[in-house]
Design a protein around this motif. Structure first.
Motif, short mmCIF file in Angstrom:
data_model
loop_
_atom_site.label_atom_id
_atom_site.label_comp_id
_atom_site.label_asym_id
_atom_site.label_seq_id
_atom_site.Cartn_x
_atom_site.Cartn_y
_atom_site.Cartn_z
N GLY A 74 103.55 49.65 54.61
CA GLY A 74 104.82 50.35 54.45
C GLY A 74 106.00 49.57 55.01
O GLY A 74 107.03 49.40 54.34
N GLY A 75 105.85 49.06 56.23
CA GLY A 75 106.93 48.29 56.85
C GLY A 75 107.21 46.99 56.12
O GLY A 75 108.37 46.58 55.98
N TYR A 81 112.01 45.17 50.18
CA TYR A 81 113.02 45.91 49.43
C TYR A 81 114.42 45.60 49.96
O TYR A 81 115.36 45.35 49.19
N LEU A 82 114.54 45.61 51.28
CA LEU A 82 115.84 45.34 51.90
C LEU A 82 116.31 43.93 51.59
O LEU A 82 117.46 43.71 51.17
N THR A 83 115.42 42.96 51.75
CA THR A 83 115.77 41.56 51.48
C THR A 83 116.02 41.33 49.99
O THR A 83 116.91 40.57 49.60
N GLN A 187 106.28 52.25 49.30
CA GLN A 187 106.48 52.39 50.74
C GLN A 187 106.53 53.87 51.13
O GLN A 187 105.92 54.28 52.12
N THR A 188 107.25 54.67 50.35
CA THR A 188 107.34 56.10 50.63
C THR A 188 105.97 56.76 50.61
O THR A 188 105.62 57.53 51.51
N TYR A 206 106.74 55.25 63.08
CA TYR A 206 106.77 54.27 64.17
C TYR A 206 105.98 53.00 63.78
O TYR A 206 106.47 51.88 63.97
N VAL A 207 104.79 53.19 63.21
CA VAL A 207 103.98 52.04 62.80
C VAL A 207 104.71 51.23 61.74
O VAL A 207 104.75 50.00 61.78
N SER A 208 105.34 51.92 60.77
CA SER A 208 106.08 51.23 59.73
C SER A 208 107.21 50.40 60.31
O SER A 208 107.43 49.24 59.90
N PHE A 209 107.93 50.94 61.28
CA PHE A 209 109.04 50.21 61.88
C PHE A 209 108.56 49.06 62.75
O PHE A 209 109.21 48.00 62.79
#
Length: 316
Positions: A74-75, A81-83, A187-188, A206-209
């Motif tokens: 997920g992270g 996605y962000l990049t 990811q969701t 938390y794990v994803s972050f």
């Protein structure tokens, strides 16, 4: 109804996070460094929430062997996605950078539900849900694409658009935009399933972050060879530019909570509806230093069409 309202609220919050992180990116002179700070602040908030609620930071050793490897992605998908959006903007321009990932996200969310992928519950893709999806796309065109085209109908804007259209690899970037959107939907779903397995949405987020933060730390150190802030960054800028990650953490946490309740597809489309609403509010009032862009009738029509689409997907 509570789940629907929560999905709209976290969707509205996302453009606010984007505005904050855009300001932070200008200060740090690096989109990757800004993303790292955002992920780090989100991790700090989720850490505090774990401490406050008494949840453990540790995961049992047999958890890793008893569950599929993809639940940890997920992270990673969030960072891609962000990049990816950062890479798309100079190639496709603002309109398609928004549109292509949204299209991919909507379709992928419904496919994930239909095939019950990533531990999601099964929600069959009926023709009415397909019609609702089409209305969502049409609504996005009215709310985002057409007003933006009208606003940029200048000689310079037309010249830039023409230059992009002539680029031979443009179609490849468009496909990548749709692919990045599918990553967001995956990811969701993955984070939602991880939260279920851990029996804690907070721990799942938390794990994803943590995964995203570690990955971005490696990228920033590889690119910049340093984590040093620009001189005067803390003194000259408003305090709120450092806290966009708090909104991001609550956004991911909301998705982790919602997916087991209403499914990936519905979570995606309702959050996107909220995202459009939030973006219009940011533009209308020029929030957080964003350039003002008043709401026009086309945007209102788009929102109404999107709400009809969400209703079809929700009911059928």
């Amino acid at each position: 109804m509570l789940a629907i309202s929560l999905a709209i609220i976290i969707g509205i919050a996302l453009p606010i996070e984007t505005a904050v992180n855009s300001r932070l990116q200008g200060v740090l002179k690096s989109p990757y460094f800004a993303s790292l700070v955002s992920f780090l602040m989100g991790t700090i908030l989720l850490t505090c929430m774990l401490l406050f609620t008494g949840h453990s930071f540790l995961i049992a050793g047999n958890f890793f062997s008893n569950h599929p490897w993809w639940i940890w992605l997920g992270g990673v998908l969030g960072v891609i996605y962000l990049t990816g959006n950062i890479l798309l903007f100079p190639k496709l321009g603002g309109i398609q950078t928004v549109l292509m990932p949204m299209v991919g996200e909507i379709f992928a969310g419904l496919v994930i539900d239909d095939l019950a992928l990533f531990g999601s519950g099964h929600h069959a893709l009926t023709w009415l849900r397909a019609l609702g999806t089409l209305l969502m796309i049409i609504g996005i065109v009215f709310a985002v694409v057409l007003p933006e085209r009208a606003r940029k109908a200048t000689f310079q804007g037309a010249a830039e658009a023409d230059a992009r259209r002539r680029e031979p690899t443009r179609w490849l970037w468009q496909l990548l935009g749709i692919l990045f959107g599918t990553f967001a939907a995956c990811q969701t779903a993955i984070n939602g399933h991880l939260g279920q397995l851990l029996k804690s949405p907070i721990q799942g987020a938390y794990v994803s972050f943590i995964v995203g933060t570690v990955l971005l730390l490696v990228v920033v150190l590889w690119q910049n060879h340093s984590l040093r802030l620009p001189a005067g960054a803390l003194a000259r800028e408003p305090w709120w530019i450092w806290f966009g990650g708090f909104i991001g953490a609550l956004f991911v946490l909301g998705n982790v909570y919602l997916v087991p309740i209403i499914g990936t597809g519905l979570t995606v489309v309702i959050v996107l509806l909220g995202q459009i609403v939030g973006g219009l509010l940011v533009d209308q009032f020029g929030l957080l230093g964003a350039k003002r862009s008043p709401i026009v009738p086309l945007k209102v029509i788009g929102l109404i069409v999107m709400m009809f689409g969400v209703t079809l997907i929700k009911i059928f």
